[in-house]
Scaffold this motif. Structure first.
Motif, mmCIF file in Angstrom:
data_model
loop_
_atom_site.group_PDB
_atom_site.id
_atom_site.type_symbol
_atom_site.label_atom_id
_atom_site.label_comp_id
_atom_site.label_asym_id
_atom_site.label_seq_id
_atom_site.Cartn_x
_atom_site.Cartn_y
_atom_site.Cartn_z
ATOM 1 N N ILE A 61 0.809 -1.209 0.000
ATOM 2 C CA ILE A 61 0.000 0.000 0.000
ATOM 3 C C ILE A 61 0.845 1.263 0.000
ATOM 4 N N PHE A 62 1.956 1.279 0.756
ATOM 5 C CA PHE A 62 2.764 2.500 0.804
ATOM 6 C C PHE A 62 3.471 2.758 -0.517
ATOM 7 N N LEU A 63 3.799 1.695 -1.256
ATOM 8 C CA LEU A 63 4.395 1.877 -2.585
ATOM 9 C C LEU A 63 3.341 2.322 -3.594
ATOM 10 N N ARG A 64 2.109 1.873 -3.419
ATOM 11 C CA ARG A 64 1.041 2.336 -4.302
ATOM 12 C C ARG A 64 0.782 3.830 -4.119
ATOM 13 N N VAL A 65 0.863 4.281 -2.876
ATOM 14 C CA VAL A 65 0.717 5.717 -2.612
ATOM 15 C C VAL A 65 1.888 6.473 -3.229
ATOM 16 N N LEU A 66 3.096 5.941 -3.089
ATOM 17 C CA LEU A 66 4.276 6.589 -3.659
ATOM 18 C C LEU A 66 4.214 6.636 -5.178
ATOM 19 N N SER A 67 3.626 5.623 -5.788
ATOM 20 C CA SER A 67 3.537 5.586 -7.256
ATOM 21 C C SER A 67 2.662 6.701 -7.819
ATOM 22 N N MET A 68 1.817 7.299 -6.971
ATOM 23 C CA MET A 68 0.961 8.399 -7.425
ATOM 24 C C MET A 68 1.773 9.626 -7.807
ATOM 25 N N PHE A 69 3.036 9.698 -7.361
ATOM 26 C CA PHE A 69 3.886 10.845 -7.652
ATOM 27 C C PHE A 69 4.908 10.536 -8.749
ATOM 28 N N ILE A 70 4.669 9.477 -9.510
ATOM 29 C CA ILE A 70 5.564 9.095 -10.600
ATOM 30 C C ILE A 70 4.903 9.466 -11.927
ATOM 31 N N PRO A 71 5.423 10.467 -12.661
ATOM 32 C CA PRO A 71 4.783 10.879 -13.922
ATOM 33 C C PRO A 71 4.691 9.757 -14.953
ATOM 34 N N ALA A 72 5.697 8.874 -14.983
ATOM 35 C CA ALA A 72 5.696 7.794 -15.976
ATOM 36 C C ALA A 72 4.494 6.873 -15.820
ATOM 37 N N TYR A 89 -10.874 9.050 -22.871
ATOM 38 C CA TYR A 89 -10.478 8.085 -21.851
ATOM 39 C C TYR A 89 -9.140 8.433 -21.200
ATOM 40 N N LEU A 90 -8.502 9.499 -21.681
ATOM 41 C CA LEU A 90 -7.140 9.777 -21.241
ATOM 42 C C LEU A 90 -6.975 11.171 -20.635
ATOM 43 N N TYR A 91 -8.044 11.888 -20.463
ATOM 44 C CA TYR A 91 -7.882 13.270 -19.980
ATOM 45 C C TYR A 91 -7.461 13.322 -18.513
ATOM 46 N N LEU A 92 -7.856 12.336 -17.705
ATOM 47 C CA LEU A 92 -7.487 12.358 -16.289
ATOM 48 C C LEU A 92 -5.977 12.219 -16.073
ATOM 49 N N PRO A 93 -5.276 11.245 -16.720
ATOM 50 C CA PRO A 93 -3.817 11.210 -16.595
ATOM 51 C C PRO A 93 -3.164 12.491 -17.088
ATOM 52 N N ALA A 94 -3.709 13.089 -18.166
ATOM 53 C CA ALA A 94 -3.137 14.328 -18.693
ATOM 54 C C ALA A 94 -3.303 15.478 -17.701
ATOM 55 N N ILE A 95 -4.464 15.539 -17.050
ATOM 56 C CA ILE A 95 -4.690 16.589 -16.047
ATOM 57 C C ILE A 95 -3.699 16.437 -14.901
ATOM 58 N N TYR A 96 -3.475 15.201 -14.476
ATOM 59 C CA TYR A 96 -2.512 14.990 -13.390
ATOM 60 C C TYR A 96 -1.124 15.486 -13.790
ATOM 61 N N LEU A 97 -0.694 15.165 -15.017
ATOM 62 C CA LEU A 97 0.632 15.588 -15.464
ATOM 63 C C LEU A 97 0.746 17.106 -15.503
ATOM 64 N N VAL A 98 -0.312 17.776 -15.928
ATOM 65 C CA VAL A 98 -0.301 19.246 -15.950
ATOM 66 C C VAL A 98 -0.186 19.795 -14.533
ATOM 67 N N VAL A 99 -0.987 19.247 -13.619
ATOM 68 C CA VAL A 99 -0.960 19.710 -12.225
ATOM 69 C C VAL A 99 0.401 19.419 -11.599
ATOM 70 N N PHE A 100 0.927 18.231 -11.829
ATOM 71 C CA PHE A 100 2.223 17.842 -11.275
ATOM 72 C C PHE A 100 3.327 18.765 -11.777
#
Length: 369
Positions: free
Chosen positions: A310-321, A340-351
């Motif tokens: 679980i802690f690695l899954r949380v950490l993976s949320m901060f990996i752009p790849a 189907y892909l706008y959510l990952p793109a929004i995250y990358l913009v915010v990150f």
């Protein structure tokens, strides 16, 4: 603002173009790496070293052995006389598995509903052992079906149909993942040394005496690498199609748009490292350690995210790849569109925006005493 950013942009482009050796490395390194990793990293296992102990030595047992010989998965390396020799063969890594055909094999095929064939597998590599067992099971099942005289029709008939990668080629899964991993590392490396280099060469003073703000300096320095990163990404994607036959089922222009967003996020990570490190060596080391291993292990490239603690899954949320993998595999392999892909793109913009904002705030427009 534009008149201040453009000179910084022009200065950074001149610096890049006046260093042809670094420019050659920038473009050649990802191409060479995707060729090396594309061939080296594969989940397709062939020519597994197999041993066979045939106590029966009849036409039926020889036909079973031939079924292993004719398959691309196995190469029969050894035919020991007894089971006691198996330990030595596996200790010397001469075989990965041994099939033991017992005496009375042919008679058992004709008179019994079930015939036992023993398989001894080297389990020191769990992944290879599991694949070897599945291959052997499939071959033995096929042989049993051909030899069976009393066929019983199953109540349920399973007909698997594989979409997106019907031949189950590892390259179709690996190469898009490599694009994400390599571009994260390359983009971070490119920008991680930009500001530090100015400090080490003493040219930062010349920039700071001008009436320019911190965000103008950083934007002007990042912009050239967005163009370079997009060119490198396009070359790597095309190389994957030409060499590894990875399909492009979706829209290439849409993929390039999302790739530019991903490059922006990766470059922002490099800028953040550049504003933190004091020397180019430290910046380079941080960019490699902070991008390569996390992108390989926590992005879903090698291991599924849901299988991680679980802690690695949380950490993976901060990996752009991780988010770009969803995008590139979705467009190249599945042919899906932006809905189907706008959510990952929004995250990358915010990150990217968040890291860039932190970097601008950390950057000092005057030298410390």
């Amino acid at each position: 603002m534009k008149s201040r950013i453009v000179p910084v942009f022009r200065k950074e482009m001149i610096h890049i173009l006046r260093d042809p050796r670094s420019l050659a490395i920038i473009f050649l390194m990802p191409l060479i790496m995707i060729l090396l990793y594309g061939y080296a990293i594969t989940f397709d296992i062939k020519d597994l070293k197999l041993g066979v102990i045939d106590y029966e030595r009849t036409a039926d047992s020889r036909k079973l052995v031939e079924s292993f010989t004719n398959a691309d998965y196995f190469t029969i390396q050894e035919e020991p006389d007894k089971v006691e020799q198996v330990h030595e063969l596996m200790a010397m890594r001469k075989v990965i598995a041994v099939v033991v055909i017992p005496q009375g094999f042919s008679e058992s095929l004709r008179t019994k509903a079930e015939t036992d064939v023993q398989v001894i597998v080297d389990g020191s590599n769990a992944n290879t052992a599991t694949i070897a067992i599945n291959y052997i099971k499939n071959l033995v099942t096929s042989f049993s079906t051909e030899k069976g005289q009393h066929k019983i029709e199953p109540l349920i008939s399973l007909e698997p149909r594989i979409w997106y990668n019907p031949d189950l080629k590892s390259a179709h899964f690996i190469v898009p993942g490599l694009v994400a991993v390599l571009m994260t590392m390359i983009c971070a490396i490119l920008t991680s040394v930009t500001i530090v280099r100015e400090k080490e060469t003493g040219t930062m003073e010349q920039i700071l005496v001008s009436p320019i703000k911190s965000h103008e300096i950083i934007i002007g320095k990042v912009a050239p690498y967005i163009i370079i990163g997009l060119i490198i990404s396009l070359l790597v994607i095309l190389l994957g199609q030409v060499v590894f036959n990875v399909p492009m089922r979706g829209n290439l222009f849409l993929l390039l748009v999302f790739t530019m967003i991903f490059i922006y996020a990766s470059l922002s990570l490099g800028v953040f490292i550049s504003t933190t490190a004091q020397t180019q060596q430290v910046a380079l080391m941080l960019s490699i350690v902070g991008t390569l291993l996390p992108s390989l292990l926590l992005s879903g490239f090698m291991f599924p995210i849901y299988a991680l603690p679980i802690f690695l899954r949380v950490l993976s949320m901060f990996i752009p790849a991780k988010y770009y993998l969803v995008i590139i595999r979705g467009i190249m392999l599945k042919g899906i569109d932006h809905t189907y892909l706008y959510l990952p793109a929004i995250y990358l913009v915010v990150f990217g925006t968040l890291l860039l904002s932190i970097s601008i705030k950390r950057f000092k427009t005057k030298l410390e005493d």
